[in-house]
Design an enzyme around this catalytic site. Structure first.
Site, PDB file in Angstrom:
ATOM      1  N   CYS A 130      12.873   7.539 -25.445  1.00 28.39           N
ATOM      2  CA  CYS A 130      11.500   7.688 -24.949  1.00 28.39           C
ATOM      3  C   CYS A 130      11.065   9.152 -25.045  1.00 28.39           C
ATOM      4  CB  CYS A 130      11.428   7.172 -23.512  1.00 28.39           C
ATOM      5  SG  CYS A 130       9.750   7.099 -22.853  1.00 28.39           S
ATOM      6  N   CYS A 131      11.935  10.070 -24.610  1.00 34.34           N
ATOM      7  CA  CYS A 131      11.603  11.508 -24.716  1.00 34.34           C
ATOM      8  C   CYS A 131      11.465  11.924 -26.176  1.00 34.34           C
ATOM      9  CB  CYS A 131      12.670  12.359 -24.044  1.00 34.34           C
ATOM     10  SG  CYS A 131      12.595  12.386 -22.251  1.00 34.34           S
ATOM     11  N   CYS A 155       7.106  13.505 -16.261  1.00 29.48           N
ATOM     12  CA  CYS A 155       6.420  12.206 -16.353  1.00 29.48           C
ATOM     13  C   CYS A 155       6.596  11.432 -15.046  1.00 29.48           C
ATOM     14  CB  CYS A 155       7.001  11.389 -17.487  1.00 29.48           C
ATOM     15  SG  CYS A 155       6.677  12.050 -19.122  1.00 29.48           S
ATOM     16  N   CYS A 205       9.723   9.237 -14.253  1.00 24.40           N
ATOM     17  CA  CYS A 205      11.020   9.932 -14.266  1.00 24.40           C
ATOM     18  C   CYS A 205      11.048  11.123 -13.318  1.00 24.40           C
ATOM     19  CB  CYS A 205      11.335  10.401 -15.686  1.00 24.40           C
ATOM     20  SG  CYS A 205      11.390   9.061 -16.877  1.00 24.40           S
ATOM     21  N   CYS A 212      14.722  16.868 -21.271  1.00 23.28           N
ATOM     22  CA  CYS A 212      14.073  15.920 -22.195  1.00 23.28           C
ATOM     23  C   CYS A 212      14.523  16.167 -23.623  1.00 23.28           C
ATOM     24  CB  CYS A 212      12.556  16.017 -22.089  1.00 23.28           C
ATOM     25  SG  CYS A 212      11.878  17.578 -22.702  1.00 23.28           S
TER      26      CYS A 212
HETATM   27  S1  SF4 Z   1      10.341  11.937 -19.109  1.00 20.41           S
HETATM   28 FE1  SF4 Z   1      10.553   9.688 -18.901  1.00 20.41          FE
HETATM   29  S2  SF4 Z   1       8.549   8.777 -19.362  1.00 20.41           S
HETATM   30 FE2  SF4 Z   1       8.533  10.923 -20.070  1.00 20.41          FE
HETATM   31  S3  SF4 Z   1       9.038  10.830 -22.195  1.00 20.41           S
HETATM   32 FE3  SF4 Z   1      10.974  11.158 -21.118  1.00 20.41          FE
HETATM   33  S4  SF4 Z   1      11.830   9.142 -20.609  1.00 20.41           S
HETATM   34 FE4  SF4 Z   1       9.681   8.864 -21.299  1.00 20.41          FE
END
Ligand code: SF4
Length: 223
Positions: A106-107, A191, A194, A217
């Site tokens: 996701c990051c 985010c 998280c 991240c």
């Molecule tokens: S901090 Fe969480 S929501 Fe944001 S990009 Fe990374 S995994 Fe995705």
């Protein structure tokens, strides 16, 4: 010159990077207090300094509100950079809980990809990283020459020797805006899914990916 900057003040490091790289310089921020202090200093050294913010699609409203609040307070030019993959497409391809199932991926999709794309337009990247933010940042230099996708990129960390206390002193002394989440127990804000409030006095990033081994991240470890 780059090594002599190890003892430079934040103003000196900022002056050097803008004089050396001019328009091919930009700051990144997620609107934490360090980023706010950095933008304030940069706007004094180089009014209209370029700043980029990665809008992952998962930010708190309070974070997004900071774009306008900062721009009315100081002369900086903030560019919002979005991931190539929309949130809707990400949900279709990976499901709507990738941040839970695979936060590294996701990051990668929501932070690293747009950051690398932005960096192709730059020769110098200025950050608000500090050594006191945790073990992964404890040895950061002021000037860090990197190779990103085959290109030389100079990463400059003018606040590297500042403490969290220094940052907040600067923010309060100059009446700078900050997200109200910090007054509600969030010592570091990323985010929404998280980030948790954290009053851990020793680790300001303890509320990020709380309960997981993940602490970064990847923006500042991979790049
Ligand atoms: S901090 Fe969480 S929501 Fe944001 S990009 Fe990374 S995994 Fe995705």
């Amino acid at each position: 010159m780059e090594t002599s900057l190890e003892t430079a003040t934040a103003h000196e490091a900022l002056s050097w990077v803008f004089e050396t790289f001019g328009e091919r310089t930009a700051l990144s921020t997620a609107f934490g207090p360090g980023g706010v202090a950095l933008m304030h200093l940069a706007s004094q050294v180089n009014p209209g300094a370029k700043v980029f913010f990665i809008d992952t699609g998962f930010h708190f409203d309070e974070t997004l509100d900071m774009i306008q609040r900062i721009q009315t307070r100081m002369p900086v030019d903030i560019e919002v950079v979005e991931p190539t993959l929309s949130l809707e497409r990400q949900a279709l391809i990976h499901g709507d809980a990738l941040h839970v199932l695979n936060p590294d991926q996701c990051c990668e999709l929501r932070k690293i990809e747009p950051t690398k794309r932005m960096l192709t337009r730059l020769d110098a990247w200025v950050t608000a990283l500090r050594r006191d933010q945790g073990p992964t940042r404890a040895k950061l230099p002021v000037v860090d020459v990197r190779e990103v996708d085959g290109r030389r990129l100079v990463k400059v960390n003018p606040l590297v020797t500042w403490t969290r206390k220094d940052v907040w002193q600067h923010v309060h002394a100059h009446g700078l805006p900050y997200t109200p989440l910090h007054d509600r127990g969030y010592s570091s804000v990323g985010c929404r899914p998280c980030t948790r409030p954290s009053r851990d006095g020793t680790d300001e990033r303890a509320g990020r990916w709380a309960g997981r081994k993940k602490t970064e991240c990847g923006m500042h470890t991979q790049i």
